[in-house]
Design a protein around this motif. Structure first.
Motif, PDB file in Angstrom:
ATOM      1  N   ILE C   9       0.842  -1.206   0.000  1.00  0.00           N
ATOM      2  CA  ILE C   9       0.000   0.000   0.000  1.00  0.00           C
ATOM      3  C   ILE C   9       0.868   1.242   0.000  1.00  0.00           C
ATOM      4  CG2 ILE C   9      -1.599   1.360   1.420  1.00  0.00           C
ATOM      5  CD1 ILE C   9      -2.865  -1.357   2.215  1.00  0.00           C
ATOM      6  N   LEU C  10       1.925   1.220   0.832  1.00  0.00           N
ATOM      7  CA  LEU C  10       2.798   2.384   0.909  1.00  0.00           C
ATOM      8  C   LEU C  10       3.508   2.616  -0.410  1.00  0.00           C
ATOM      9  CD1 LEU C  10       4.191   1.940   4.501  1.00  0.00           C
ATOM     10  CD2 LEU C  10       2.846   3.847   3.685  1.00  0.00           C
ATOM     11  N   VAL C  12       2.339   1.911  -3.326  1.00  0.00           N
ATOM     12  CA  VAL C  12       1.346   2.511  -4.214  1.00  0.00           C
ATOM     13  C   VAL C  12       1.195   3.984  -3.885  1.00  0.00           C
ATOM     14  CG1 VAL C  12      -1.114   2.566  -4.798  1.00  0.00           C
ATOM     15  CG2 VAL C  12       0.095   0.391  -4.662  1.00  0.00           C
ATOM     16  N   ALA C  13       1.149   4.294  -2.596  1.00  0.00           N
ATOM     17  CA  ALA C  13       1.015   5.693  -2.178  1.00  0.00           C
ATOM     18  C   ALA C  13       2.188   6.503  -2.685  1.00  0.00           C
ATOM     19  CB  ALA C  13       0.914   5.775  -0.662  1.00  0.00           C
ATOM     20  N   SER C  17       1.970   9.613  -5.159  1.00  0.00           N
ATOM     21  CA  SER C  17       2.260  10.908  -4.555  1.00  0.00           C
ATOM     22  C   SER C  17       3.577  11.489  -5.000  1.00  0.00           C
ATOM     23  CB  SER C  17       2.279  10.764  -3.045  1.00  0.00           C
ATOM     24  OG  SER C  17       3.395   9.991  -2.665  1.00  0.00           O
ATOM     25  N   PHE C  19       5.705  12.042  -2.937  1.00  0.00           N
ATOM     26  CA  PHE C  19       6.165  12.729  -1.735  1.00  0.00           C
ATOM     27  C   PHE C  19       6.238  11.737  -0.577  1.00  0.00           C
ATOM     28  CE2 PHE C  19       6.041  17.146  -2.870  1.00  0.00           C
ATOM     29  CZ  PHE C  19       5.142  17.207  -3.905  1.00  0.00           C
ATOM     30  N   ALA C  20       6.654  12.245   0.588  1.00  0.00           N
ATOM     31  CA  ALA C  20       6.609  11.495   1.846  1.00  0.00           C
ATOM     32  C   ALA C  20       7.034  10.049   1.663  1.00  0.00           C
ATOM     33  CB  ALA C  20       5.200  11.565   2.461  1.00  0.00           C
ATOM     34  N   ASP C  51       7.741   5.913   8.745  1.00  0.00           N
ATOM     35  CA  ASP C  51       7.362   7.149   8.048  1.00  0.00           C
ATOM     36  C   ASP C  51       7.445   8.319   9.013  1.00  0.00           C
ATOM     37  OD1 ASP C  51       5.311   7.144   5.164  1.00  0.00           O
ATOM     38  OD2 ASP C  51       6.230   8.916   6.075  1.00  0.00           O
ATOM     39  N   LYS C  92       6.496  19.936   0.689  1.00  0.00           N
ATOM     40  CA  LYS C  92       6.915  19.262   1.908  1.00  0.00           C
ATOM     41  C   LYS C  92       8.323  18.704   1.697  1.00  0.00           C
ATOM     42  CE  LYS C  92       2.467  18.508   3.761  1.00  0.00           C
ATOM     43  NZ  LYS C  92       1.651  17.895   4.716  1.00  0.00           N
TER      44      LYS C  92
END
Lengths: 134, 149, 338
Positions: C9-10, C12-13, C17, C19-20, C51, C92
């Motif tokens: 999931i991360l 994919v995020a 994104s 970012f982050a 994170d 960010k």
């Protein structure tokens, strides 16, 4: 027979106690319930809003602990906030329309969700095409 | 007559509860003072729970707790003839006895248990030390230390 | 299975994104723990993903290696390290916050905006480098570059370091003179022991330096907070006027104005609020890991000699630091931060 029944009942009670003591939530929190919890907290208890987000995945998690930071995005004057129907077919792109009672909304919202065990959390929130909470 | 007997029994039970608690508190300050006086820094560290409140400072690291106990032993600090001045259950304003700040108030609210107690001991030189202690059936945990003052 | 899902999931995020970027644990040994933003602690395991807001703490024999899309981060023993984030001009930036101990960075390639490294005394930015950062018990920082370019900034002054150069920064002071240093020449324990000895020899000076650095954080908090309140007022006024606009010119006109003007302003305001939080939490970290730790060391040392002149003077100055912290930073903190 009586003894067996008693033992079985005792076993069930111990099992239930154990489950509740270890804080095991067998049902978890669904996507719908999580988003509704978020909106409810925006309306009624902003000190808890951050708990709807994932502690590791959401970068703004710590910042959200101070509820006054939310005023800029969700002004109290717009209380109560509400949502339209949710499209939860893609947890990475849960869409709805958020609205308030003032001139803030309606706004298109996208919740990027993340599952931890049995529980869904909000990872990111997009409003009107802007990545607001990361 | 029956009522009087019943009342007397309740009073005796109540008094013995209070004296049991006092006895426990005295036992705790004696035990902790003995560990300090006999240089048992390891045992003090083992009984200390994180986070630990030292005066107004919230200590987060295990190695810092170990450093604290071993250093006070090293410099020869002793708790001479400790006497229990008072032992009280933690209340809403107890934190002020350590330091009147949001951090210390939060420490008391978040990290202490309902049955945690604030113990004040006095040494033979008139110095006072505050301890935050939690007793369970099998363990004794130290959450805070203030003093001597 | 849970960790694999979480990593997927991360990832994919990250793709969505850009970012982050999360940090994967690719190696761990010894005493190493992670404290998640939510407040609970766990041991560090290979395959964990950390994170923003997560803090890794290593014991005397602990060592952790993190990988973040082109960046390898080695967390050495006796270190306290937090992944943070800061808002700047609507963007960010990752900030690696080192409260204590030492870390080593290696960037294999430049991935968008390079992260910043923050310690109690300075901020460093790096581009395509391999370098080490040491955070001393007294709040001082030592940065040593193996390769590439690092810019170190403190108290409004900056110094650029290239390969085999190092600089030391005392809290509340600009970077010192840079010096030449060979790869792996620095022994962190010896360096930190020297810092400890200096601190114990002159604790009043140490707490004054911490005070100076605290002043920097207080200034940033106050400036951002002032800007934040100004924007918040502007926002409230715009919203009030827009309510009137809705009544006079209709809902659609008001909604258009909300989307075109008010919402972008609200996002800017929100980001300013996040910066207030960033500097407040940085000040709290320094208060906890630098100021608090020096207090513990000195109190333990002087516990049998409480009226010692040096210790009395130290307590007085420390009290002044606490008062400033209480006045300027604590109002920005919430119980969940403690």
């Amino acid at each position: 027979m009586k003894r067996t029944t008693i033992l079985a009942l005792l076993g069930m009670v111990i099992g239930a106690l154990t489950i509740s003591l270890i804080g095991c939530d067998l049902s978890g929190v669904t996507i719908d319930a999580r988003i509704d919890s978020f909106i409810s907290d925006i309306n009624y208890d902003r000190t808890n809003v951050y708990l709807n987000f994932h502690s590791s995945a959401t970068s703004d998690y710590n910042a959200l602990k101070n509820e006054s930071t939310l005023e800029a995005i969700f002004p109290v004057a717009g209380f109560p906030y509400s949502r339209g129907s949710l499209d939860t077919s893609d947890p990475n792109n849960v869409t709805t329309v958020l609205d308030d009672t003032a001139a803030w909304g309606p706004k298109d919202a996208i919740f990027v969700m993340i599952k931890d065990g049995m529980t869904w959390y909000i990872n990111d929130l997009w409003l009107s095409g802007t990545w607001v909470i990361q | 007559m029956k009522k009087l007997t019943f009342l007397l029994i309740v009073l005796v039970l109540f008094a013995s509860c209070a004296s049991i608690q006092r006895s426990k508190d005295e036992g705790n300050i004696e035990r902790i003072s003995k560990l300090i006086n006999t240089g048992q820094a390891d045992k003090l560290s083992a009984m200390t729970e994180l986070p630990f409140l030292l005066d107004q400072e919230i200590i987060l690291l295990d190695k810092d707790v170990r450093t604290f106990w071993s250093t006070i032993v090293e410099v020869g600090f002793k708790v001479e003839e400790p006497v229990l001045e008072r032992g009280v259950k933690i209340g809403p304003d107890s934190y002020k006895e350590f330091y009147d700040s949001m951090e210390v108030r939060t420490f008391f609210n978040k990290y202490l248990k309902k049955q945690s107690r604030l113990l004040e001991l006095k040494t033979n030189t008139g110095q006072r030390i505050l301890l935050l202690v939690t007793d369970t059936l099998f363990t004794r945990t130290l959450h805070g230390f203030k003093g001597p003052y | 299975m849970k960790k694999i899902i979480l990593i997927a999931i991360l990832l994919v995020a990250v793709l969505l994104s850009g970012f982050a970027v999360p940090n994967d644990v690719i190696y761990s040994e010894g005493d190493a723990a992670v404290k998640y933003q939510a407040g609970y602690t766990d041991d560090v395991f290979i395959g964990d993903v950390y994170d923003t807001g997560d803090t890794v703490t290593t014991g005397f024999d602990g060592f952790v290696e993190l990988d973040q899309a082109g960046l390898v981060l080695k967390i050495n023993p006796d270190t306290v390290f937090t992944l943070q984030e800061k808002e700047e001009k609507g963007e960010k930036t990752s900030v690696f916050s080192l409260a204590l101990g030492s870390i080593k960075f290696r960037y294999d390639r430049i991935t968008g905006k390079e992260p910043m490294i923050q310690t109690a005394s300075c901020v460093a930015g790096a581009r395509g480098t391999e370098f080490s950062v040491y955070a001393g018990a007294d709040g001082s920082t030592l940065i040593v570059v193996d390769s590439g370019l690092v810019e170190v900034e403190s108290e409004g002054k900056a110094v650029q370091l290239t390969a085999e150069e190092g600089v030391e920064v005392q809290p509340g002071e600009p970077p010192g003179d840079k010096f030449v240093v060979q790869r792996d020449q620095i022994d962190y324990k010896t360096w930190n022991d020297d810092k400890l000895s200096a601190m114990l020899a002159d604790p009043v000076e140490t707490v004054r330096r911490i005070q100076d650095r605290m002043e920097f954080y207080i200034q940033e908090v106050q400036e951002y907070d002032s800007l934040y309140r100004e924007y918040l007022k502007k926002l409230e006024e715009e919203r009030r006027l827009n309510t009137e606009r809705a009544q006079k010119e209709g809902e659609n006109v008001a909604l258009q104005y909300e989307n075109d003007v008010i919402f972008p302003l609200s996002v800017e305001t929100f980001n300013l609020g996040l910066n207030v939080r960033y500097f407040s939490l940085a000040a709290l970290s320094m208060r906890r890991y630098v100021a608090g730790r020096t207090y513990l060391l000195l109190k333990a040392r002087y516990i049998a000699d409480y009226d010692n002149t040096i210790f009395r003077e130290y307590r007085k100055t420390f009290g002044e630091l606490l008062d400033k912290f209480e006045e300027a930073i604590v109002p920005q903190l919430v119980e969940a931060d403690i």
